[in-house]
Design a protein around this motif. Structure first.
Motif, PDB file in Angstrom:
ATOM      1  N   VAL A   2       0.857  -1.197   0.000  1.00  0.00           N
ATOM      2  CA  VAL A   2       0.000   0.000   0.000  1.00  0.00           C
ATOM      3  C   VAL A   2       0.887   1.238   0.000  1.00  0.00           C
ATOM      4  CG1 VAL A   2      -1.883   1.201   1.156  1.00  0.00           C
ATOM      5  CG2 VAL A   2      -1.719  -1.285   1.320  1.00  0.00           C
ATOM      6  N   ASP A   3       0.720   2.080  -1.026  1.00  0.00           N
ATOM      7  CA  ASP A   3       1.593   3.232  -1.186  1.00  0.00           C
ATOM      8  C   ASP A   3       0.781   4.423  -1.699  1.00  0.00           C
ATOM      9  OD1 ASP A   3       4.105   4.543  -1.170  1.00  0.00           O
ATOM     10  OD2 ASP A   3       4.401   4.135  -3.298  1.00  0.00           O
ATOM     11  N   ALA A   4       1.362   5.599  -1.618  1.00  0.00           N
ATOM     12  CA  ALA A   4       0.857   6.821  -2.246  1.00  0.00           C
ATOM     13  C   ALA A   4      -0.612   7.098  -1.902  1.00  0.00           C
ATOM     14  CB  ALA A   4       1.076   6.746  -3.765  1.00  0.00           C
ATOM     15  N   ASP A   5      -1.475   7.278  -2.936  1.00  0.00           N
ATOM     16  CA  ASP A   5      -2.859   7.654  -2.686  1.00  0.00           C
ATOM     17  C   ASP A   5      -3.642   6.579  -1.952  1.00  0.00           C
ATOM     18  OD1 ASP A   5      -2.724  10.190  -3.669  1.00  0.00           O
ATOM     19  OD2 ASP A   5      -3.465   9.692  -5.669  1.00  0.00           O
ATOM     20  N   ALA A   6      -3.199   5.327  -2.053  1.00  0.00           N
ATOM     21  CA  ALA A   6      -3.865   4.277  -1.276  1.00  0.00           C
ATOM     22  C   ALA A   6      -3.681   4.536   0.215  1.00  0.00           C
ATOM     23  CB  ALA A   6      -3.309   2.914  -1.653  1.00  0.00           C
ATOM     24  N   LEU A   7      -2.532   5.056   0.601  1.00  0.00           N
ATOM     25  CA  LEU A   7      -2.300   5.417   2.003  1.00  0.00           C
ATOM     26  C   LEU A   7      -3.195   6.586   2.408  1.00  0.00           C
ATOM     27  CD1 LEU A   7       1.600   5.193   2.048  1.00  0.00           C
ATOM     28  CD2 LEU A   7       0.017   3.615   3.181  1.00  0.00           C
ATOM     29  N   ASN A   8      -3.336   7.553   1.506  1.00  0.00           N
ATOM     30  CA  ASN A   8      -4.197   8.697   1.803  1.00  0.00           C
ATOM     31  C   ASN A   8      -5.657   8.257   1.963  1.00  0.00           C
ATOM     32  OD1 ASN A   8      -2.021  10.482   1.664  1.00  0.00           O
ATOM     33  ND2 ASN A   8      -2.266  10.744  -0.553  1.00  0.00           N
ATOM     34  N   ALA A   9      -6.052   7.267   1.163  1.00  0.00           N
ATOM     35  CA  ALA A   9      -7.417   6.753   1.279  1.00  0.00           C
ATOM     36  C   ALA A   9      -7.623   6.085   2.637  1.00  0.00           C
ATOM     37  CB  ALA A   9      -7.706   5.766   0.148  1.00  0.00           C
ATOM     38  N   LEU A  10      -6.631   5.341   3.100  1.00  0.00           N
ATOM     39  CA  LEU A  10      -6.735   4.722   4.420  1.00  0.00           C
ATOM     40  C   LEU A  10      -6.788   5.786   5.515  1.00  0.00           C
ATOM     41  CD1 LEU A  10      -4.245   1.702   4.232  1.00  0.00           C
ATOM     42  CD2 LEU A  10      -6.735   1.670   3.998  1.00  0.00           C
ATOM     43  N   ALA A  12      -8.022   8.579   5.475  1.00  0.00           N
ATOM     44  CA  ALA A  12      -9.316   9.265   5.529  1.00  0.00           C
ATOM     45  C   ALA A  12     -10.377   8.461   6.272  1.00  0.00           C
ATOM     46  CB  ALA A  12      -9.803   9.558   4.111  1.00  0.00           C
ATOM     47  N   GLU A  13     -10.075   7.193   6.583  1.00  0.00           N
ATOM     48  CA  GLU A  13     -11.037   6.334   7.267  1.00  0.00           C
ATOM     49  C   GLU A  13     -10.628   6.144   8.736  1.00  0.00           C
ATOM     50  OE1 GLU A  13     -13.815   5.099   5.958  1.00  0.00           O
ATOM     51  OE2 GLU A  13     -13.385   6.094   4.036  1.00  0.00           O
ATOM     52  N   ALA A  14     -11.541   6.396   9.629  1.00  0.00           N
ATOM     53  CA  ALA A  14     -11.256   6.213  11.058  1.00  0.00           C
ATOM     54  C   ALA A  14     -11.056   4.728  11.361  1.00  0.00           C
ATOM     55  CB  ALA A  14     -12.408   6.764  11.897  1.00  0.00           C
ATOM     56  N   ARG A  15     -10.008   4.421  12.097  1.00  0.00           N
ATOM     57  CA  ARG A  15      -9.696   3.043  12.492  1.00  0.00           C
ATOM     58  C   ARG A  15      -9.782   2.069  11.311  1.00  0.00           C
ATOM     59  NH1 ARG A  15      -9.134   1.809  17.592  1.00  0.00           N
ATOM     60  NH2 ARG A  15      -9.760  -0.360  17.215  1.00  0.00           N
ATOM     61  N   TRP A  16      -9.160   2.460  10.197  1.00  0.00           N
ATOM     62  CA  TRP A  16      -9.214   1.648   8.980  1.00  0.00           C
ATOM     63  C   TRP A  16      -8.690   0.234   9.201  1.00  0.00           C
ATOM     64  CZ3 TRP A  16      -4.530  -0.270   7.772  1.00  0.00           C
ATOM     65  CH2 TRP A  16      -3.415   0.417   8.261  1.00  0.00           C
ATOM     66  N   TRP A  17      -7.724   0.105  10.106  1.00  0.00           N
ATOM     67  CA  TRP A  17      -7.074  -1.189  10.301  1.00  0.00           C
ATOM     68  C   TRP A  17      -8.007  -2.235  10.920  1.00  0.00           C
ATOM     69  CZ3 TRP A  17      -5.994   3.341  12.816  1.00  0.00           C
ATOM     70  CH2 TRP A  17      -6.306   3.406  14.174  1.00  0.00           C
TER      71      TRP A  17
END
Length: 206
Positions: A2-10, A12-17
């Motif tokens: 997971v890199d670049a904009d995919a990281l930014n997308a994560l 933006a989500e609370a507690r994405w993990w």
């Protein structure tokens, strides 16, 4: 990976993990890491960077590669590795994309995530050192790819196969010509790509 904009997308989500079950390797640079965690460690403090990456890996239960001078690799179980390489060659545009690709290649070969990330960081760093030594003023991320392939080809196939030896010799010759002439002749980029493709059969054996 997971890199670049995919990281930014994560980010933006609370507690994405909490909703992800797949094993990931996240490869943020300091800015992306700050967006994911809310803060970034001092770039000059190697111990703080290692600690922050380790804490993030444990919290997210995912592999983390915190890029920068002295890239840090951390895994959820607490293991943390720190690269000793720091060269301007790795600060060129696209260098992080190359690292993500190398990690992906190791993963595709069946390497465990932590080992894949650590090996990729080592190969990427070695490629950067070679590139900085050969032609620092002409540094391009594409050059890193060729050196990375050549390095892994020699590691994975340490001799005994005429085919692999021939591929390595061709790659060395083409890299030499390409690095010295690529600024003048864009067509050399195609030759470099051809050398990389020629080496793929040996690297896939990993």
């Amino acid at each position: 990976v997971v890199d670049a904009d995919a990281l930014n997308a994560l980010a933006a989500e609370a507690r994405w993990w909490s909703s992800i079950r797949a094993s990931l390797v996240l490869t943020p640079h300091p800015g992306e890491f700050a967006r994911l965690t809310g803060a970034a460690p001092d770039a000059e403090d190697d111990d703080a960077r290692a600690e922050a990456a380790g804490e993030a890996a444990a919290r997210w239960q995912q592999g983390v590669v915190l890029k920068g001078a002295g890239t840090v690799v951390a895994e959820p179980g607490g293991e943390v590795y720190r690269a000793d390489v720091a060269t301007p060659a790795l600060a060129t545009a696209g260098s992080g994309d190359v690292l993500s690709g190398v990690i992906g290649a190791f993963l595709a070969g069946g390497t465990a995530p932590l080992a894949a990330a650590a090996c990729a960081v080592a190969v990427h760093g070695a490629a950067g050192l070679i590139a900085a030594y050969v032609r620092p003023r002409w540094m391009r991320a594409g050059i890193l790819i060729l050196y990375a392939v050549l390095i892994t080809g020699n590691v994975v196939t340490p001799g005994g196969y005429l085919r692999d030896a021939a591929f390595h010799l061709v790659a060395v010759a083409v890299i030499w010509v390409g690095v010295t002439q690529i600024v003048r002749f864009n067509v050399m980029g195609y030759f470099l790509l051809g050398a990389m493709i020629a080496l793929i059969p040996g690297a896939v054996d990993l």
